[in-house]
Motif scaffolding. Structure first.
Motif, PDB file in Angstrom:
ATOM      1  N   LEU A 224      53.530  47.792  29.653  1.00  0.00           N
ATOM      2  CA  LEU A 224      52.437  47.872  30.620  1.00  0.00           C
ATOM      3  C   LEU A 224      52.413  49.239  31.308  1.00  0.00           C
ATOM      4  O   LEU A 224      51.351  49.821  31.549  1.00  0.00           O
ATOM      5  CB  LEU A 224      52.562  46.765  31.665  1.00  0.00           C
ATOM      6  CG  LEU A 224      52.604  45.330  31.126  1.00  0.00           C
ATOM      7  CD1 LEU A 224      52.566  44.331  32.277  1.00  0.00           C
ATOM      8  CD2 LEU A 224      51.483  45.061  30.144  1.00  0.00           C
ATOM      9  N   GLN A 227      51.075  52.012  29.207  1.00  0.00           N
ATOM     10  CA  GLN A 227      49.613  51.979  29.155  1.00  0.00           C
ATOM     11  C   GLN A 227      48.991  52.402  30.487  1.00  0.00           C
ATOM     12  O   GLN A 227      47.976  53.100  30.516  1.00  0.00           O
ATOM     13  CB  GLN A 227      49.146  50.553  28.812  1.00  0.00           C
ATOM     14  CG  GLN A 227      47.652  50.463  28.568  1.00  0.00           C
ATOM     15  CD  GLN A 227      47.197  49.036  28.321  1.00  0.00           C
ATOM     16  OE1 GLN A 227      47.350  48.165  29.178  1.00  0.00           O
ATOM     17  NE2 GLN A 227      46.665  48.787  27.152  1.00  0.00           N
ATOM     18  N   LEU A 231      46.382  56.005  32.411  1.00  0.00           N
ATOM     19  CA  LEU A 231      45.094  55.645  33.002  1.00  0.00           C
ATOM     20  C   LEU A 231      44.988  56.161  34.432  1.00  0.00           C
ATOM     21  O   LEU A 231      43.958  56.696  34.844  1.00  0.00           O
ATOM     22  CB  LEU A 231      44.911  54.115  32.989  1.00  0.00           C
ATOM     23  CG  LEU A 231      44.782  53.467  31.608  1.00  0.00           C
ATOM     24  CD1 LEU A 231      44.757  51.940  31.740  1.00  0.00           C
ATOM     25  CD2 LEU A 231      43.524  53.949  30.906  1.00  0.00           C
ATOM     26  N   GLU A 247      33.821  53.618  36.206  1.00  0.00           N
ATOM     27  CA  GLU A 247      34.770  53.589  35.092  1.00  0.00           C
ATOM     28  C   GLU A 247      36.172  53.997  35.581  1.00  0.00           C
ATOM     29  O   GLU A 247      37.164  53.352  35.250  1.00  0.00           O
ATOM     30  CB  GLU A 247      34.274  54.542  33.986  1.00  0.00           C
ATOM     31  CG  GLU A 247      35.137  54.641  32.754  1.00  0.00           C
ATOM     32  CD  GLU A 247      35.112  53.386  31.891  1.00  0.00           C
ATOM     33  OE1 GLU A 247      34.096  52.678  31.899  1.00  0.00           O
ATOM     34  OE2 GLU A 247      36.134  53.117  31.237  1.00  0.00           O
ATOM     35  N   CYS A 250      37.632  51.310  37.686  1.00  0.00           N
ATOM     36  CA  CYS A 250      38.166  50.236  36.841  1.00  0.00           C
ATOM     37  C   CYS A 250      39.565  50.597  36.336  1.00  0.00           C
ATOM     38  O   CYS A 250      40.494  49.791  36.390  1.00  0.00           O
ATOM     39  CB  CYS A 250      37.245  49.968  35.648  1.00  0.00           C
ATOM     40  SG  CYS A 250      35.740  49.084  36.066  1.00  0.00           S
ATOM     41  N   LYS A 251      39.685  51.814  35.829  1.00  0.00           N
ATOM     42  CA  LYS A 251      40.991  52.250  35.306  1.00  0.00           C
ATOM     43  C   LYS A 251      42.063  52.178  36.393  1.00  0.00           C
ATOM     44  O   LYS A 251      43.177  51.731  36.166  1.00  0.00           O
ATOM     45  CB  LYS A 251      40.904  53.686  34.777  1.00  0.00           C
ATOM     46  CG  LYS A 251      40.240  53.781  33.431  1.00  0.00           C
ATOM     47  CD  LYS A 251      40.266  55.218  32.921  1.00  0.00           C
ATOM     48  CE  LYS A 251      39.481  55.294  31.604  1.00  0.00           C
ATOM     49  NZ  LYS A 251      39.279  56.667  31.167  1.00  0.00           N
ATOM     50  N   TYR A 254      43.006  48.663  37.365  1.00  0.00           N
ATOM     51  CA  TYR A 254      43.846  48.080  36.322  1.00  0.00           C
ATOM     52  C   TYR A 254      45.265  48.645  36.401  1.00  0.00           C
ATOM     53  O   TYR A 254      46.255  47.894  36.308  1.00  0.00           O
ATOM     54  CB  TYR A 254      43.202  48.357  34.965  1.00  0.00           C
ATOM     55  CG  TYR A 254      43.982  47.840  33.792  1.00  0.00           C
ATOM     56  CD1 TYR A 254      44.258  46.485  33.665  1.00  0.00           C
ATOM     57  CD2 TYR A 254      44.445  48.696  32.798  1.00  0.00           C
ATOM     58  CE1 TYR A 254      44.985  45.998  32.580  1.00  0.00           C
ATOM     59  CE2 TYR A 254      45.156  48.217  31.711  1.00  0.00           C
ATOM     60  CZ  TYR A 254      45.420  46.873  31.611  1.00  0.00           C
ATOM     61  OH  TYR A 254      46.146  46.398  30.540  1.00  0.00           O
ATOM     62  N   LEU A 257      47.046  46.971  39.244  1.00  0.00           N
ATOM     63  CA  LEU A 257      47.475  45.617  38.853  1.00  0.00           C
ATOM     64  C   LEU A 257      48.769  45.685  38.045  1.00  0.00           C
ATOM     65  O   LEU A 257      49.739  44.966  38.316  1.00  0.00           O
ATOM     66  CB  LEU A 257      46.359  44.955  38.033  1.00  0.00           C
ATOM     67  CG  LEU A 257      46.755  43.707  37.241  1.00  0.00           C
ATOM     68  CD1 LEU A 257      47.038  42.541  38.186  1.00  0.00           C
ATOM     69  CD2 LEU A 257      45.673  43.321  36.234  1.00  0.00           C
TER      70      LEU A 257
ATOM     71  N   MET B   1      37.360  48.124  28.399  1.00  0.00           N
ATOM     72  CA  MET B   1      38.457  47.560  29.201  1.00  0.00           C
ATOM     73  C   MET B   1      37.965  46.917  30.489  1.00  0.00           C
ATOM     74  O   MET B   1      38.736  46.523  31.327  1.00  0.00           O
ATOM     75  CB  MET B   1      39.441  48.663  29.556  1.00  0.00           C
ATOM     76  CG  MET B   1      38.997  49.639  30.644  1.00  0.00           C
ATOM     77  SD  MET B   1      40.403  50.076  31.700  1.00  0.00           S
ATOM     78  CE  MET B   1      41.710  50.187  30.505  1.00  0.00           C
ATOM     79  N   ASN B   2      36.675  46.798  30.644  1.00  0.00           N
ATOM     80  CA  ASN B   2      36.179  46.517  31.985  1.00  0.00           C
ATOM     81  C   ASN B   2      36.018  45.056  32.388  1.00  0.00           C
ATOM     82  O   ASN B   2      35.772  44.760  33.547  1.00  0.00           O
ATOM     83  CB  ASN B   2      34.868  47.263  32.207  1.00  0.00           C
ATOM     84  CG  ASN B   2      35.117  48.764  32.209  1.00  0.00           C
ATOM     85  OD1 ASN B   2      36.275  49.184  32.268  1.00  0.00           O
ATOM     86  ND2 ASN B   2      34.071  49.535  32.128  1.00  0.00           N
ATOM     87  N   TYR B   4      37.871  41.207  31.679  1.00  0.00           N
ATOM     88  CA  TYR B   4      38.727  40.275  30.959  1.00  0.00           C
ATOM     89  C   TYR B   4      39.375  39.298  31.921  1.00  0.00           C
ATOM     90  O   TYR B   4      39.502  39.557  33.122  1.00  0.00           O
ATOM     91  CB  TYR B   4      39.803  40.999  30.150  1.00  0.00           C
ATOM     92  CG  TYR B   4      40.572  41.994  30.961  1.00  0.00           C
ATOM     93  CD1 TYR B   4      40.176  43.327  30.993  1.00  0.00           C
ATOM     94  CD2 TYR B   4      41.665  41.600  31.710  1.00  0.00           C
ATOM     95  CE1 TYR B   4      40.850  44.242  31.764  1.00  0.00           C
ATOM     96  CE2 TYR B   4      42.343  42.507  32.479  1.00  0.00           C
ATOM     97  CZ  TYR B   4      41.934  43.816  32.509  1.00  0.00           C
ATOM     98  OH  TYR B   4      42.600  44.706  33.286  1.00  0.00           O
ATOM     99  N   LEU B 220      45.553  44.900  28.256  1.00  0.00           N
ATOM    100  CA  LEU B 220      46.934  44.485  28.526  1.00  0.00           C
ATOM    101  C   LEU B 220      47.545  43.855  27.283  1.00  0.00           C
ATOM    102  O   LEU B 220      48.710  44.084  26.943  1.00  0.00           O
ATOM    103  CB  LEU B 220      46.982  43.526  29.721  1.00  0.00           C
ATOM    104  CG  LEU B 220      48.374  43.249  30.297  1.00  0.00           C
ATOM    105  CD1 LEU B 220      48.298  43.034  31.807  1.00  0.00           C
ATOM    106  CD2 LEU B 220      49.046  42.067  29.648  1.00  0.00           C
ATOM    107  N   ALA B 223      48.643  46.407  24.688  1.00  0.00           N
ATOM    108  CA  ALA B 223      49.949  47.011  24.973  1.00  0.00           C
ATOM    109  C   ALA B 223      51.078  46.110  24.470  1.00  0.00           C
ATOM    110  O   ALA B 223      52.079  46.592  23.929  1.00  0.00           O
ATOM    111  CB  ALA B 223      50.100  47.270  26.476  1.00  0.00           C
ATOM    112  N   LEU B 224      50.911  44.793  24.659  1.00  0.00           N
ATOM    113  CA  LEU B 224      51.964  43.873  24.212  1.00  0.00           C
ATOM    114  C   LEU B 224      52.059  43.836  22.690  1.00  0.00           C
ATOM    115  O   LEU B 224      53.152  43.774  22.122  1.00  0.00           O
ATOM    116  CB  LEU B 224      51.694  42.464  24.754  1.00  0.00           C
ATOM    117  CG  LEU B 224      51.555  42.347  26.275  1.00  0.00           C
ATOM    118  CD1 LEU B 224      51.460  40.884  26.678  1.00  0.00           C
ATOM    119  CD2 LEU B 224      52.713  43.018  26.995  1.00  0.00           C
TER     120      LEU B 224
END
Lengths: 392, 392
Positions: A224, A227, A231, A247, A250-251, A254, A257, B1-2, B4, B220, B223-224
């Motif tokens: 994680l 990745q 970003l 955009e 959002c990155k 994420y 998170l 990616m926006n 999910y 996500l 990445a896994l």
């Protein structure tokens, strides 16, 4: 990779505009939402009222509380609990909407409200201070709705609470405080001021770096972070130029998170060990304290984890595999310093007006759960020496 | 990616020997464990008895059920529910210990036992067949303890149930069926026979490939998968040579966990669309059906997602970035076929004694939730043609 625990929010809902799903998400959790709000801007824009409308349309009644606009203190939690306890109903749950401050206050309230001991203050439940009480009853279910991209508190099992007299900043921590739903709508961060965007963003960046080399680092979290960090490095400069770049919001939401999932499962390190002391002794905001400490944290740990740093560096900077670990790490630290400069976050204690005479107290109060994850063992004197070098 | 959603087990506990923590993990979930077991070997080795002892030591009483040693059928679920319903107590929960079969049976029982409609058979709750009933009450909490590294059912929200007359293999699916605890002790897979290790391993590999290019793929999960697939490709050949290789068992158990998280959140594709039909029409085990279908699934989808395949290929095979997407993808498919050959899993319908006259029925019954995730739209005739090419 052979031993680890992972604690995750049961449900993550992510996307621009998805705050409007709050009614559907809240319905299975209870009948009445205790609403903890941390953003006056969102109140003024009518977004809070819209969410209340969506909840009521799903048949959920609302109990609103005072809006909080600073990092929560023990007195904030105690007053909130005092006010709410007598009116608590069987199927109440908590919705916390705001930055890390509101999320932490909401999580603390969710944890303490159902406890049968009626008069124990929050301090008695905090790590390393008070009576060391544990939560006997399960916390109320929590929906966490972050409006900044920073702390990742929507995906952690703790709430950080401050006290200025006596000075401490400590966590209430319990696996069951992990939110039932993390509802992340990056549109909610569009109105975040530049300073908050930069400082909370650097909190997330610091969390990602620290969890990657923590003593409890683990493979799923590594994936994680690998990745998330690129970003954040892409999004933060864009947001400094154009705060309305959805955009990039959002990155960054994420990445924040991911940083929360990371710290909840892999722990942190020196920067987060020292940040609370800077908060309670010098009133430095948490994000600014993290940003301030990040470059020296990377340098301090480089000698014990340059291989892992170099792996991150190669990802972040797209370096050739023939660049040595040491050079890759040094380039990465340089890149972090450039980012700090670009965002205008503090680099020296003097930038924040911190008197060097405070260093012994800062060093003494930097021992805690976060520091225990730091890959390099640091004595109080080591920490003081690091801070002295950052004075001017 | 926006946009999910992510649904995750609240707690994952991973590590060799960690089955002994089951008492501590079970304690917060209830007073009595309904034990669904799927491994006679672990019973014979005394491992089941040891777990029961650990649970009883934590004050948890046990209700054992019949051991299941085949993929669960509707009658297995209905009989289990009939037997247990009248003796259900308020704080019961389910512990499912075994391969995908036991985990799915345990999850189905946990879901149906608390429902107030007393006489509806499981079929009425399955997707695409029966009455389309939904779960009104929350399922019992579930601890999933996998003993094979394959289905990832410890981290999914569905249970796959078969019927041979009429022939269907469908899911009972509900967000609340996600296990509360996934307890993964790779030592439990040490006694897994070579055929089961290979076939369940190829189920996990297929899940990882299919989720990566599914219509619902998300960052996500990417990445896994990027972390998990190389681990599986490393571990499976080692386990074919040396089944006692605990390090390889750990890698494969971890890859299987990731594959479960992946499919629960990103969906699957053609191989998992066709596998249920192969199961109910030709009695092919789920893992063998997945392995059989994987190479042709990769070839079929290559034209619509060669860029994503190529990214995986470069990771898996450490290819230079100057290798074209098409060549990288072709090399990766070749590597999958080599792995299938090495593991001795079937490659042609004739390897399994399947008569080509069954192809129309197989194609007709391959429409379902998994197929709907496949990146390339496939008609029944397309599927039939793919199967015809795989006949001999």
């Amino acid at each position: 990779m052979n031993f680890y625990d992972l604690l995750l929010p049961r449900k993550i809902v992510f996307g621009a505009g998805r705050r409007r799903e709050i009614g559907i998400l809240a319905k299975p959790l209870g009948n009445r939402a205790i609403l903890v709000i941390g953003s006056r801007t969102l109140e003024k824009l009518g977004i809070v009222q819209q969410l209340i409308g969506d909840l009521e349309e799903s048949g959920i009644s609302i109990l609103t509380t005072k809006t909080i606009s600073h990092e929560p203190e023990t007195s904030d939690v105690d007053q909130l609990i005092d006010r709410l306890r007598s009116s608590l109903l069987p199927h109440d749950f908590v919705i916390a909407l705001g930055g890390g401050a509101a999320l932490d206050l909401g999580k603390a309230a969710a944890a303490l409200l159902p406890q049968s001991i009626q008069d124990a203050p929050i301090t008695d439940y905090l790590e390393g201070v008070g009576q060391g009480l544990k939560l006997e009853s399960a916390p109320l279910p929590i929906i966490a709705v972050p409006t900044t991209a920073g702390t990742g508190a929507e995906a952690t099992k703790n709430a950080v609470i401050s006290s200025y007299s006596p000075p401490f900043k400590k966590s209430l921590r319990d696996d069951r405080m992990m939110p039932s739903v993390a509802l992340i709508d990056p549109e909610l961060s569009l109105h975040c001021p530049a300073k908050v965007t930069a400082e909370s963003g650097m909190d997330a960046v610091t969390q990602l770096f620290e969890s990657y080399v923590s003593r409890r680092h683990q493979p799923l979290i590594d994936a994680l972070i690998e990745q998330g960090l690129p970003l954040a490095f892409d999004a933060l400069p864009k947001l400094a130029k154009c705060p309305e770049d959805l955009e990039a919001r959002c990155k960054m939401a994420y990445a924040a998170l991911l940083s929360g999932i990371a710290l909840a499962n892999a722990g942190l390190g020196m920067a987060h060990g020292i940040a609370p002391a800077l908060g309670v002794h010098c009133r430095v905001s948490h994000g600014a304290a993290c940003a301030l400490m990040l470059p020296s944290t990377l340098r301090t740990n480089a000698e014990v984890c340059s291989e892992r740093y170099a792996k991150l560096a190669r990802l972040l900077l797209r370096l050739d595999s023939n660049v040595s670990d040491d050079i890759a790490t040094e380039k990465m630290i340089g890149r972090v310093e450039e980012l700090c400069d670009l965002l205008g976050v503090p680099r020296r204690l003097s930038d924040l007006g911190i008197d060097p005479s405070l260093i012994p107290d800062l060093a003494k109060d930097s021992k805690g759960t976060s520091m225990s994850g730091n890959p390099k063992e640091l004595s109080t004197e080591d920490v003081a020496e690091i801070l002295r070098k950052m004075s001017f």
